[in-house]
Design a protein around this motif. Structure first.
Motif, PDB file in Angstrom:
ATOM      1  N   TYR A 131       0.738  -1.086  -0.149  1.00 21.82           N
ATOM      2  CA  TYR A 131      -0.086  -0.066   0.029  1.00 21.82           C
ATOM      3  C   TYR A 131       0.938   1.326  -0.032  1.00 21.82           C
ATOM      4  CZ  TYR A 131      -3.940  -2.777   0.911  1.00 21.82           C
ATOM      5  OH  TYR A 131      -5.005  -3.843   0.599  1.00 21.82           O
ATOM      6  N   GLU A 132       0.359   2.422  -0.416  1.00 25.71           N
ATOM      7  CA  GLU A 132       0.882   3.729  -0.331  1.00 25.71           C
ATOM      8  C   GLU A 132       1.878   3.665  -1.612  1.00 25.71           C
ATOM      9  OE1 GLU A 132      -0.002   6.336   1.379  1.00 25.71           O
ATOM     10  OE2 GLU A 132      -1.352   5.210   2.399  1.00 25.71           O
ATOM     11  N   LYS A 133       1.574   2.905  -2.491  1.00 20.55           N
ATOM     12  CA  LYS A 133       2.428   2.398  -3.945  1.00 20.55           C
ATOM     13  C   LYS A 133       4.088   2.444  -3.407  1.00 20.55           C
ATOM     14  CE  LYS A 133      -0.378   5.978  -6.188  1.00 20.55           C
ATOM     15  NZ  LYS A 133      -0.378   7.272  -6.956  1.00 20.55           N
ATOM     16  N   VAL A 134       4.249   1.447  -2.280  1.00 22.66           N
ATOM     17  CA  VAL A 134       5.504   1.208  -1.975  1.00 22.66           C
ATOM     18  C   VAL A 134       5.688  -0.366  -3.005  1.00 22.66           C
ATOM     19  CG1 VAL A 134       7.069   0.211  -0.049  1.00 22.66           C
ATOM     20  CG2 VAL A 134       5.465   2.073   0.277  1.00 22.66           C
ATOM     21  N   GLN A 135       7.068  -0.259  -3.513  1.00 20.39           N
ATOM     22  CA  GLN A 135       7.493  -1.422  -4.093  1.00 20.39           C
ATOM     23  C   GLN A 135       8.748  -1.884  -3.373  1.00 20.39           C
ATOM     24  OE1 GLN A 135       5.742  -2.511  -6.745  1.00 20.39           O
ATOM     25  NE2 GLN A 135       4.270  -0.671  -6.581  1.00 20.39           N
ATOM     26  N   VAL A 136       8.878  -3.175  -3.289  1.00 17.88           N
ATOM     27  CA  VAL A 136      10.067  -3.813  -2.597  1.00 17.88           C
ATOM     28  C   VAL A 136      10.300  -5.158  -3.180  1.00 17.88           C
ATOM     29  CG1 VAL A 136       9.703  -2.490  -0.380  1.00 17.88           C
ATOM     30  CG2 VAL A 136       8.677  -4.713  -0.689  1.00 17.88           C
TER      31      VAL A 136
END
Length: 128
Positions: free
Chosen positions: A80-85
């Motif tokens: 969520y919150e456009k976080v990419q890991v």
């Protein structure tokens, strides 16, 4: 002299004998064995309980095979919150609520070992 430890008392459950869940709670509904209403009967086009159980079983098996295939592979997680890991997948707990990963690459840096909560994920992908 050793310090005494206090006893933690958990609140009682919704039933008088402290067992089970409130039938209206989201957890109870999510763990409900079937989504078929009891009053549906055997109408034409309706799904039977056995058929629903078979489909659920197939979907569960596919998901577990996916987790097995992901082991030790780089996996991309969309949070969520456009976080990419990205991280190397290690394992999942028995309830599939958390994923254990290694070398987690975050916008702030690399974390050697980490637990990712599944409720924080939108999707994950990996190369076969």
């Amino acid at each position: 002299m050793k310090t005494p430890v206090s006893v933690l008392r958990l609140p009682r459950g919704p039933e008088p004998n402290s067992r089970g869940f409130d039938p209206n709670s989201p957890r109870y509904i999510a763990l409900c064995p079937t989504t078929i209403p009891a009053s549906s009967g055997n109408k034409a086009g309706s799904v039977t309980l056995e058929e629903e159980q078979r489909v659920r079983s197939e979907l569960r098996e596919r998901f577990l095979r996916t987790l097995l295939a992901m082991t030790s592979k780089p996996v991309h997680f969309s949070l969520y919150e456009k976080v990419q890991v990205q991280a190397k997948f290690g394992a999942s707990d028995i309830d599939i609520l958390n994923f254990q990963v290694s070398d987690l690459q975050t916008p702030l840096g690399v974390q050697k070992e980490a637990l990712l909560r599944c409720q924080d994920m939108i999707s994950f992908s990996f190369q076969l």
